[in-house]
Enzyme design. Sequence first.
Site, PDB file in Angstrom:
ATOM      1  N   HIS A 216       0.856  -1.196   0.000  1.00  0.00           N
ATOM      2  CA  HIS A 216       0.000   0.000   0.000  1.00  0.00           C
ATOM      3  C   HIS A 216       0.890   1.244   0.000  1.00  0.00           C
ATOM      4  O   HIS A 216       1.965   1.235   0.609  1.00  0.00           O
ATOM      5  CB  HIS A 216      -0.921  -0.009   1.227  1.00  0.00           C
ATOM      6  CG  HIS A 216      -1.970   1.055   1.163  1.00  0.00           C
ATOM      7  ND1 HIS A 216      -1.715   2.351   1.532  1.00  0.00           N
ATOM      8  CD2 HIS A 216      -3.260   1.012   0.744  1.00  0.00           C
ATOM      9  CE1 HIS A 216      -2.815   3.067   1.345  1.00  0.00           C
ATOM     10  NE2 HIS A 216      -3.762   2.281   0.866  1.00  0.00           N
TER      11      HIS A 216
ATOM     12  N   GLU B 106      -3.802   1.624  -7.500  1.00  0.00           N
ATOM     13  CA  GLU B 106      -4.196   2.740  -6.629  1.00  0.00           C
ATOM     14  C   GLU B 106      -3.276   3.929  -6.892  1.00  0.00           C
ATOM     15  O   GLU B 106      -2.230   4.069  -6.233  1.00  0.00           O
ATOM     16  CB  GLU B 106      -4.059   2.328  -5.161  1.00  0.00           C
ATOM     17  CG  GLU B 106      -5.036   1.272  -4.718  1.00  0.00           C
ATOM     18  CD  GLU B 106      -5.420   1.451  -3.248  1.00  0.00           C
ATOM     19  OE1 GLU B 106      -6.616   1.548  -2.985  1.00  0.00           O
ATOM     20  OE2 GLU B 106      -4.538   1.516  -2.387  1.00  0.00           O
TER      21      GLU B 106
END
Length: 249
Positions: free
Chosen positions: A93, A165
Amino acid sequence: MKKLIIANLKMNTKPSEFKDYAMTLATKAKLSKNSIVVCPPFTHLVAAREFLGGSKVAYGAQNISDEEKGSFTGEISASMIKDLGATYVILGHSDRRNKFKENDKLINKKIKTALANGLKVILCVGESLQVRESKQASAFVRKQIDDDLKGIYENELEGVVIAYEPIWAIGTGKNATNKDISKMVGVIRKEIETQFSAKAAQKAIVIYGGSITINNYKKIISNEDINGVLIGGASLDVENFSVIVRENY
Ligand code: PGA
Protein backbone atom coordinates in the site's frame (compact mmCIF):
# COMPACT_ATOMS: atom_id res chain seq x y z
CA MET A 1 -20.77 -9.19 -13.17
CA LYS A 2 -19.50 -10.44 -9.80
CA LYS A 3 -16.94 -8.08 -8.29
CA LEU A 4 -14.34 -8.32 -5.52
CA ILE A 5 -14.99 -5.51 -3.04
CA ILE A 6 -12.35 -4.89 -0.40
CA ALA A 7 -12.46 -2.54 2.60
CA ASN A 8 -9.21 -1.10 3.91
CA LEU A 9 -10.05 0.36 7.31
CA LYS A 10 -6.45 1.61 7.72
CA MET A 11 -5.71 2.79 11.30
CA ASN A 12 -9.32 3.58 12.13
CA THR A 13 -11.92 2.24 14.59
CA LYS A 14 -11.27 0.46 17.89
CA PRO A 15 -11.61 -3.29 18.41
CA SER A 16 -14.65 -2.67 20.63
CA GLU A 17 -16.30 -0.74 17.79
CA PHE A 18 -15.52 -3.40 15.23
CA LYS A 19 -18.01 -5.91 16.65
CA ASP A 20 -20.96 -3.81 15.49
CA TYR A 21 -19.31 -3.12 12.16
CA ALA A 22 -18.68 -6.82 11.51
CA MET A 23 -22.11 -7.99 12.65
CA THR A 24 -23.90 -5.40 10.54
CA LEU A 25 -21.83 -6.17 7.47
CA ALA A 26 -22.19 -9.95 7.86
CA THR A 27 -25.97 -9.57 8.00
CA LYS A 28 -26.30 -7.05 5.18
CA ALA A 29 -23.90 -8.92 2.88
CA LYS A 30 -25.77 -12.22 3.08
CA LEU A 31 -27.51 -11.88 -0.25
CA SER A 32 -24.69 -10.09 -2.05
CA LYS A 33 -23.47 -11.69 -5.28
CA ASN A 34 -20.04 -10.06 -4.88
CA SER A 35 -16.96 -11.31 -3.03
CA ILE A 36 -16.32 -9.16 0.03
CA VAL A 37 -13.17 -8.75 2.09
CA VAL A 38 -12.56 -6.50 5.10
CA CYS A 39 -9.05 -5.60 6.21
CA PRO A 40 -9.15 -4.05 9.69
CA PRO A 41 -6.13 -3.37 11.96
CA PHE A 42 -4.41 -6.47 13.45
CA THR A 43 -6.06 -5.82 16.82
CA HIS A 44 -9.48 -6.47 15.29
CA LEU A 45 -8.74 -9.88 13.80
CA VAL A 46 -9.93 -11.85 16.82
CA ALA A 47 -13.27 -10.03 16.59
CA ALA A 48 -13.24 -10.59 12.82
CA ARG A 49 -12.93 -14.33 13.41
CA GLU A 50 -15.78 -14.24 15.90
CA PHE A 51 -18.21 -12.08 13.97
CA LEU A 52 -17.28 -12.65 10.32
CA GLY A 53 -16.14 -16.29 10.54
CA GLY A 54 -18.56 -18.48 8.60
CA SER A 55 -20.17 -15.44 6.95
CA LYS A 56 -19.99 -14.25 3.35
CA VAL A 57 -17.37 -11.70 4.33
CA ALA A 58 -13.72 -12.76 4.29
CA TYR A 59 -11.15 -10.78 6.24
CA GLY A 60 -7.48 -9.99 6.12
CA ALA A 61 -4.70 -7.83 7.50
CA GLN A 62 -3.13 -4.63 6.20
CA ASN A 63 0.46 -5.79 6.51
CA ILE A 64 2.70 -8.65 7.69
CA SER A 65 6.36 -9.07 8.53
CA ASP A 66 8.64 -10.46 5.84
CA GLU A 67 10.03 -12.78 8.54
CA GLU A 68 8.41 -16.02 9.70
CA LYS A 69 9.20 -15.74 13.43
CA GLY A 70 11.82 -14.83 15.98
CA SER A 71 13.34 -11.71 17.46
CA PHE A 72 11.38 -9.08 15.53
CA THR A 73 9.83 -7.03 18.31
CA GLY A 74 6.56 -5.43 17.36
CA GLU A 75 6.07 -7.42 14.17
CA ILE A 76 3.21 -9.75 13.19
CA SER A 77 3.81 -12.80 11.00
CA ALA A 78 1.80 -14.33 8.16
CA SER A 79 1.15 -17.51 10.16
CA MET A 80 -0.24 -15.47 13.08
CA ILE A 81 -2.92 -13.80 10.99
CA LYS A 82 -3.61 -17.06 9.16
CA ASP A 83 -4.15 -18.70 12.55
CA LEU A 84 -6.89 -16.14 13.20
CA GLY A 85 -8.66 -17.12 9.99
CA ALA A 86 -7.43 -14.23 7.85
CA THR A 87 -7.33 -15.17 4.18
CA TYR A 88 -5.94 -11.94 2.68
CA VAL A 89 -3.21 -9.42 3.33
CA ILE A 90 -2.72 -6.00 1.74
CA LEU A 91 0.90 -5.48 0.70
CA GLY A 92 2.64 -2.56 -0.93
CA HIS A 93 0.00 0.00 0.00
CA SER A 94 1.29 3.50 -0.71
CA ASP A 95 1.07 4.28 3.03
CA ARG A 96 3.60 1.49 3.61
CA ARG A 97 5.75 2.46 0.64
CA ASN A 98 5.83 6.18 1.41
CA LYS A 99 5.38 6.59 5.15
CA PHE A 100 7.24 3.44 6.20
CA LYS A 101 9.76 3.39 3.37
CA GLU A 102 8.94 -0.13 2.19
CA ASN A 103 10.70 -0.83 -1.09
CA ASP A 104 9.89 -3.34 -3.84
CA LYS A 105 12.50 -5.80 -2.57
CA LEU A 106 10.85 -5.95 0.85
CA ILE A 107 7.37 -6.11 -0.68
CA ASN A 108 8.50 -8.98 -2.90
CA LYS A 109 9.75 -10.87 0.17
CA LYS A 110 6.50 -10.19 2.02
CA ILE A 111 4.48 -11.47 -0.95
CA LYS A 112 6.48 -14.71 -0.98
CA THR A 113 6.02 -15.11 2.77
CA ALA A 114 2.27 -14.51 2.49
CA LEU A 115 1.83 -16.97 -0.38
CA ALA A 116 3.97 -19.61 1.37
CA ASN A 117 1.58 -19.34 4.31
CA GLY A 118 -1.50 -19.76 2.14
CA LEU A 119 -2.63 -16.13 2.27
CA LYS A 120 -3.97 -14.24 -0.71
CA VAL A 121 -2.17 -10.99 -1.45
CA ILE A 122 -3.73 -7.67 -2.39
CA LEU A 123 -0.75 -6.02 -4.03
CA CYS A 124 -1.11 -2.25 -4.37
CA VAL A 125 0.69 -0.41 -7.14
CA GLY A 126 0.31 3.10 -8.49
CA GLU A 127 2.11 6.27 -9.42
CA SER A 128 2.44 9.65 -7.72
CA LEU A 129 1.16 12.87 -9.27
CA GLN A 130 4.71 13.86 -10.13
CA VAL A 131 5.32 10.59 -12.00
CA ARG A 132 1.98 10.95 -13.78
CA GLU A 133 2.69 14.52 -14.82
CA SER A 134 6.04 13.49 -16.24
CA LYS A 135 4.19 10.87 -18.34
CA GLN A 136 6.02 8.00 -16.64
CA ALA A 137 3.00 6.37 -14.97
CA SER A 138 2.87 3.25 -17.17
CA ALA A 139 6.59 2.60 -16.93
CA PHE A 140 6.51 3.16 -13.17
CA VAL A 141 3.66 0.72 -12.58
CA ARG A 142 5.20 -1.86 -14.92
CA LYS A 143 8.40 -1.75 -12.89
CA GLN A 144 6.51 -2.13 -9.62
CA ILE A 145 4.80 -5.25 -11.03
CA ASP A 146 8.10 -6.70 -12.24
CA ASP A 147 9.96 -6.05 -8.99
CA ASP A 148 7.15 -7.04 -6.65
CA LEU A 149 6.35 -10.29 -8.47
CA LYS A 150 9.93 -11.34 -9.13
CA GLY A 151 10.39 -15.08 -8.57
CA ILE A 152 6.67 -15.75 -8.13
CA TYR A 153 5.46 -18.81 -10.07
CA GLU A 154 2.65 -18.44 -12.55
CA ASN A 155 0.39 -20.80 -10.63
CA GLU A 156 0.88 -18.64 -7.53
CA LEU A 157 -0.61 -15.63 -9.31
CA GLU A 158 -4.04 -17.04 -8.52
CA GLY A 159 -3.36 -15.88 -4.99
CA VAL A 160 -2.50 -12.33 -6.00
CA VAL A 161 -4.97 -9.49 -6.54
CA ILE A 162 -3.40 -6.43 -8.14
CA ALA A 163 -4.89 -3.16 -6.95
CA TYR A 164 -4.16 -0.12 -9.10
CA GLU A 165 -4.20 2.74 -6.63
CA PRO A 166 -2.80 5.96 -8.09
CA ILE A 167 -1.36 7.84 -5.12
CA TRP A 168 -2.91 11.12 -6.27
CA ALA A 169 -6.33 9.51 -6.00
CA ILE A 170 -6.03 8.01 -2.52
CA GLY A 171 -8.04 9.89 0.06
CA THR A 172 -7.97 13.03 -2.07
CA GLY A 173 -11.45 13.01 -3.57
CA LYS A 174 -9.86 12.94 -7.03
CA ASN A 175 -10.64 9.49 -8.29
CA ALA A 176 -9.26 8.41 -11.62
CA THR A 177 -11.64 8.39 -14.57
CA ASN A 178 -12.76 5.10 -16.06
CA LYS A 179 -10.57 5.93 -19.02
CA ASP A 180 -7.51 6.30 -16.74
CA ILE A 181 -8.40 3.09 -14.93
CA SER A 182 -8.97 1.00 -18.06
CA LYS A 183 -5.76 2.25 -19.58
CA MET A 184 -3.64 1.28 -16.58
CA VAL A 185 -5.41 -2.04 -16.15
CA GLY A 186 -4.44 -2.74 -19.77
CA VAL A 187 -0.83 -1.85 -18.98
CA ILE A 188 -0.87 -4.16 -15.95
CA ARG A 189 -2.34 -7.10 -17.90
CA LYS A 190 0.17 -6.58 -20.70
CA GLU A 191 3.01 -6.67 -18.19
CA ILE A 192 1.66 -9.88 -16.66
CA GLU A 193 1.58 -11.31 -20.19
CA THR A 194 5.19 -10.30 -20.76
CA GLN A 195 6.41 -11.66 -17.42
CA PHE A 196 4.18 -14.74 -17.25
CA SER A 197 1.80 -15.64 -20.11
CA ALA A 198 -1.26 -14.53 -22.04
CA LYS A 199 -3.33 -16.95 -19.99
CA ALA A 200 -2.03 -15.45 -16.75
CA ALA A 201 -2.81 -11.94 -18.02
CA GLN A 202 -6.34 -12.93 -18.87
CA LYS A 203 -6.91 -14.61 -15.51
CA ALA A 204 -5.25 -11.88 -13.42
CA ILE A 205 -7.49 -10.20 -10.88
CA VAL A 206 -7.01 -6.45 -11.26
CA ILE A 207 -8.94 -3.95 -9.15
CA TYR A 208 -8.96 -0.17 -8.64
CA GLY A 209 -8.74 1.93 -5.50
CA GLY A 210 -8.76 5.66 -4.78
CA SER A 211 -11.51 8.00 -3.57
CA ILE A 212 -14.41 5.69 -4.24
CA THR A 213 -17.45 7.12 -2.44
CA ILE A 214 -21.10 6.36 -1.97
CA ASN A 215 -21.71 8.89 -4.75
CA ASN A 216 -19.35 7.61 -7.43
CA TYR A 217 -19.01 3.85 -6.73
CA LYS A 218 -21.53 2.64 -9.31
CA LYS A 219 -19.81 4.20 -12.27
CA ILE A 220 -16.39 2.90 -11.24
CA ILE A 221 -17.30 -0.62 -10.11
CA SER A 222 -19.34 -1.16 -13.27
CA ASN A 223 -16.21 -0.68 -15.38
CA GLU A 224 -15.89 -4.08 -17.04
CA ASP A 225 -12.11 -3.86 -17.21
CA ILE A 226 -11.78 -4.20 -13.45
CA ASN A 227 -12.55 -7.20 -11.27
CA GLY A 228 -13.33 -5.09 -8.24
CA VAL A 229 -12.30 -2.25 -5.97
CA LEU A 230 -10.37 -1.39 -2.82
CA ILE A 231 -12.19 1.15 -0.69
CA GLY A 232 -10.62 3.14 2.15
CA GLY A 233 -12.52 6.11 3.60
CA ALA A 234 -15.95 5.09 2.29
CA SER A 235 -15.68 1.66 3.91
CA LEU A 236 -15.60 3.16 7.41
CA ASP A 237 -19.34 3.80 7.34
CA VAL A 238 -20.74 0.28 7.44
CA GLU A 239 -24.15 1.37 6.17
CA ASN A 240 -22.63 2.93 3.06
CA PHE A 241 -20.23 0.04 2.56
CA SER A 242 -23.13 -2.42 2.81
CA VAL A 243 -24.99 -0.55 0.08
CA ILE A 244 -21.91 -0.83 -2.15
CA VAL A 245 -21.42 -4.56 -1.59
CA ARG A 246 -25.07 -5.41 -2.15
CA GLU A 247 -25.28 -3.80 -5.58
CA ASN A 248 -25.26 -5.91 -8.76
CA TYR A 249 -22.64 -4.73 -11.23
P1 PGA B 1 -9.57 5.85 -0.23
O1 PGA B 1 -8.36 4.83 0.09
O2 PGA B 1 -10.72 5.03 -0.74
O3 PGA B 1 -9.86 6.50 1.08
O4 PGA B 1 -9.06 6.80 -1.26
C1 PGA B 1 -8.09 3.74 -0.72
C2 PGA B 1 -6.90 2.98 -0.16
O5 PGA B 1 -5.97 3.61 0.32
O6 PGA B 1 -6.85 1.74 -0.19
